[in-house]
Scaffold this motif. Structure first.
Motif, PDB file in Angstrom:
ATOM      1  N   UNK A 168       0.855  -1.177   0.000  1.00  0.00           N
ATOM      2  CA  UNK A 168       0.000   0.000   0.000  1.00  0.00           C
ATOM      3  C   UNK A 168       0.896   1.234   0.000  1.00  0.00           C
ATOM      4  N   UNK A 169       0.677   2.126  -0.935  1.00  0.00           N
ATOM      5  CA  UNK A 169       1.603   3.230  -1.172  1.00  0.00           C
ATOM      6  C   UNK A 169       1.335   4.400  -0.222  1.00  0.00           C
ATOM      7  N   UNK A 170       2.438   4.921   0.316  1.00  0.00           N
ATOM      8  CA  UNK A 170       2.383   6.122   1.138  1.00  0.00           C
ATOM      9  C   UNK A 170       3.418   7.116   0.620  1.00  0.00           C
ATOM     10  N   UNK A 171       3.018   8.379   0.504  1.00  0.00           N
ATOM     11  CA  UNK A 171       3.930   9.448   0.102  1.00  0.00           C
ATOM     12  C   UNK A 171       3.875  10.537   1.161  1.00  0.00           C
ATOM     13  N   UNK A 172       4.935  10.668   1.921  1.00  0.00           N
ATOM     14  CA  UNK A 172       4.986  11.698   2.953  1.00  0.00           C
ATOM     15  C   UNK A 172       5.539  13.009   2.420  1.00  0.00           C
ATOM     16  N   UNK A 173       6.240  12.957   1.291  1.00  0.00           N
ATOM     17  CA  UNK A 173       6.814  14.169   0.731  1.00  0.00           C
ATOM     18  C   UNK A 173       8.090  14.604   1.410  1.00  0.00           C
ATOM     19  N   UNK A 174       8.693  13.713   2.202  1.00  0.00           N
ATOM     20  CA  UNK A 174       9.905  14.041   2.952  1.00  0.00           C
ATOM     21  C   UNK A 174      10.823  12.813   2.918  1.00  0.00           C
ATOM     22  N   UNK A 175      11.960  12.933   2.250  1.00  0.00           N
ATOM     23  CA  UNK A 175      12.830  11.772   2.064  1.00  0.00           C
ATOM     24  C   UNK A 175      13.254  11.144   3.386  1.00  0.00           C
ATOM     25  N   UNK A 176      13.685  11.963   4.334  1.00  0.00           N
ATOM     26  CA  UNK A 176      14.178  11.413   5.599  1.00  0.00           C
ATOM     27  C   UNK A 176      13.080  10.659   6.343  1.00  0.00           C
ATOM     28  N   UNK A 177      11.840  11.144   6.280  1.00  0.00           N
ATOM     29  CA  UNK A 177      10.739  10.477   6.960  1.00  0.00           C
ATOM     30  C   UNK A 177      10.285   9.244   6.197  1.00  0.00           C
ATOM     31  N   UNK A 178      10.333   9.298   4.865  1.00  0.00           N
ATOM     32  CA  UNK A 178      10.053   8.096   4.075  1.00  0.00           C
ATOM     33  C   UNK A 178      10.985   6.962   4.467  1.00  0.00           C
ATOM     34  N   UNK A 179      12.283   7.270   4.535  1.00  0.00           N
ATOM     35  CA  UNK A 179      13.273   6.242   4.831  1.00  0.00           C
ATOM     36  C   UNK A 179      13.184   5.768   6.282  1.00  0.00           C
ATOM     37  N   UNK A 180      13.053   6.695   7.209  1.00  0.00           N
ATOM     38  CA  UNK A 180      13.001   6.293   8.611  1.00  0.00           C
ATOM     39  C   UNK A 180      11.722   5.537   8.946  1.00  0.00           C
ATOM     40  N   UNK A 181      10.683   5.687   8.138  1.00  0.00           N
ATOM     41  CA  UNK A 181       9.456   4.918   8.376  1.00  0.00           C
ATOM     42  C   UNK A 181       9.717   3.420   8.253  1.00  0.00           C
ATOM     43  N   UNK A 182      10.695   3.060   7.431  1.00  0.00           N
ATOM     44  CA  UNK A 182      11.070   1.645   7.302  1.00  0.00           C
ATOM     45  C   UNK A 182      11.753   1.187   8.586  1.00  0.00           C
ATOM     46  N   UNK A 183      12.695   1.967   9.066  1.00  0.00           N
ATOM     47  CA  UNK A 183      13.428   1.614  10.281  1.00  0.00           C
ATOM     48  C   UNK A 183      12.501   1.476  11.478  1.00  0.00           C
ATOM     49  N   UNK A 184      11.434   2.264  11.517  1.00  0.00           N
ATOM     50  CA  UNK A 184      10.518   2.254  12.662  1.00  0.00           C
ATOM     51  C   UNK A 184       9.375   1.263  12.487  1.00  0.00           C
ATOM     52  N   UNK A 185       9.372   0.508  11.378  1.00  0.00           N
ATOM     53  CA  UNK A 185       8.350  -0.506  11.163  1.00  0.00           C
ATOM     54  C   UNK A 185       7.018   0.034  10.695  1.00  0.00           C
ATOM     55  N   UNK A 186       6.971   1.306  10.311  1.00  0.00           N
ATOM     56  CA  UNK A 186       5.724   1.884   9.807  1.00  0.00           C
ATOM     57  C   UNK A 186       5.464   1.448   8.373  1.00  0.00           C
ATOM     58  N   UNK A 187       6.518   1.201   7.627  1.00  0.00           N
ATOM     59  CA  UNK A 187       6.441   0.661   6.269  1.00  0.00           C
ATOM     60  C   UNK A 187       7.446  -0.478   6.173  1.00  0.00           C
ATOM     61  N   UNK A 188       7.287  -1.348   5.171  1.00  0.00           N
ATOM     62  CA  UNK A 188       8.271  -2.422   5.038  1.00  0.00           C
ATOM     63  C   UNK A 188       9.341  -2.106   4.005  1.00  0.00           C
TER      64      UNK A 188
END
Length: 280
Positions: free
Chosen positions: A180-200
């Protein structure tokens, strides 16, 4: 550069940096959604708050390090410093969101040693969330340690895409995207969402070094996988101008999840960087 300036940051320096970020976050929250924007030569937006934040952080780092460590920032010098220890700063990652009153932006600061991030700070002012990562020691959110395997227990079905990578969907209109696609519009938050388990996983088509610097260390300390789709930022040379250098990447919480995204990352590179000979 003397040896002391190349040592890991001590507790007093960490405290000073956190106090500096407190001041920057406070100013940004006051200006949030209330500032006028200008267009930079590269087509991205900038505000007076970006400029103020950048200068405040540069001045703060210079004082904390006694002017012994170089600084590369989005709004300042984009030449990779020649000092063994140096800093990469994005004072306000997500200016478009910030100016539009969308509550997703961050302050990204990373200290590098020997070509890789050693200490990273990623602050999300609206959420009152500050992430600290230290190479070999782990990751903390608001002072609370995160276990390195936490992200692997995520049941998220979401994948973060940047605005340019969304175009890959047009190249396979009849094939289902694996998340399921999510676009936050912020590279650092896109990437850190993976580290925090919010996205895979996440795909970033054209991030600059200041976009990825802090999130890079957060990801690696939480055992996520980063696959650089072109040049590995560890291989850039001191003195190189990084103003136009992109570091496209795909990142995921595990090798199995990465494999789901590799075909789409191939399409991404063929679409945006057709001149690159991929061997993924």
């Amino acid at each position: 550069m003397n040896q002391e300036s190349a040592n890991p940051l001590d507790n007093l320096q960490l405290i000073s940096i956190n106090e500096m970020i407190d001041s920057v976050a406070g100013r940004q929250l006051k200006d949030f959604g209330k500032v006028n924007t200008e267009i930079k030569p590269d087509g991205t937006l900038i505000t007076n708050c970006d400029r103020w934040s950048d200068q405040f952080i540069i001045n703060g780092i210079s004082e904390i390090t006694n002017n012994q460590e170089g600084i590369l920032s989005e709004e300042g010098s984009k030449i990779l410093p020649t000092t063994n220890a140096f800093w990469v700063v994005d004072p306000l990652d997500g200016t478009t969101n910030f100016a539009a009153g969308i509550p997703h932006w961050g302050i990204s600061i990373a200290r590098f040693r020997d070509g890789e991030p050693e200490t990273a700070f990623l602050d999300i002012p609206v959420l009152k969330k500050r992430i600290l990562a230290i190479r070999g020691k782990g990751v903390w959110i608001n002072g609370q340690s995160i276990k390195s395997k936490r992200n692997l227990h995520s049941q998220s079905q979401c994948v973060s895409l940047c605005s340019r990578s969304i175009n890959i969907l047009q190249k396979k209109p009849h094939e289902r995207f694996p998340g399921k696609i999510r676009l936050l519009g912020v590279s650092s938050l896109n990437m850190s969402s993976v580290a925090l388990g919010q996205t895979f996983g996440a795909l970033e088509a054209s991030p600059k070094i200041w976009d990825i610097a802090a999130a890079w260390l957060i990801l690696t300390e939480l055992n996520c996988i980063i696959k650089w789709l072109d040049i590995n930022p560890k291989n850039v040379k001191p003195g190189e101008d990084l103003s136009s250098r992109n570091f496209p990447l795909v990142t995921a919480i595990s090798s199995d999840h990465l494999e789901q995204l590799i075909p789409w990352s191939n399409i991404l590179m063929e679409y945006i960087y057709p001149q690159i000979n991929l061997n993924l």
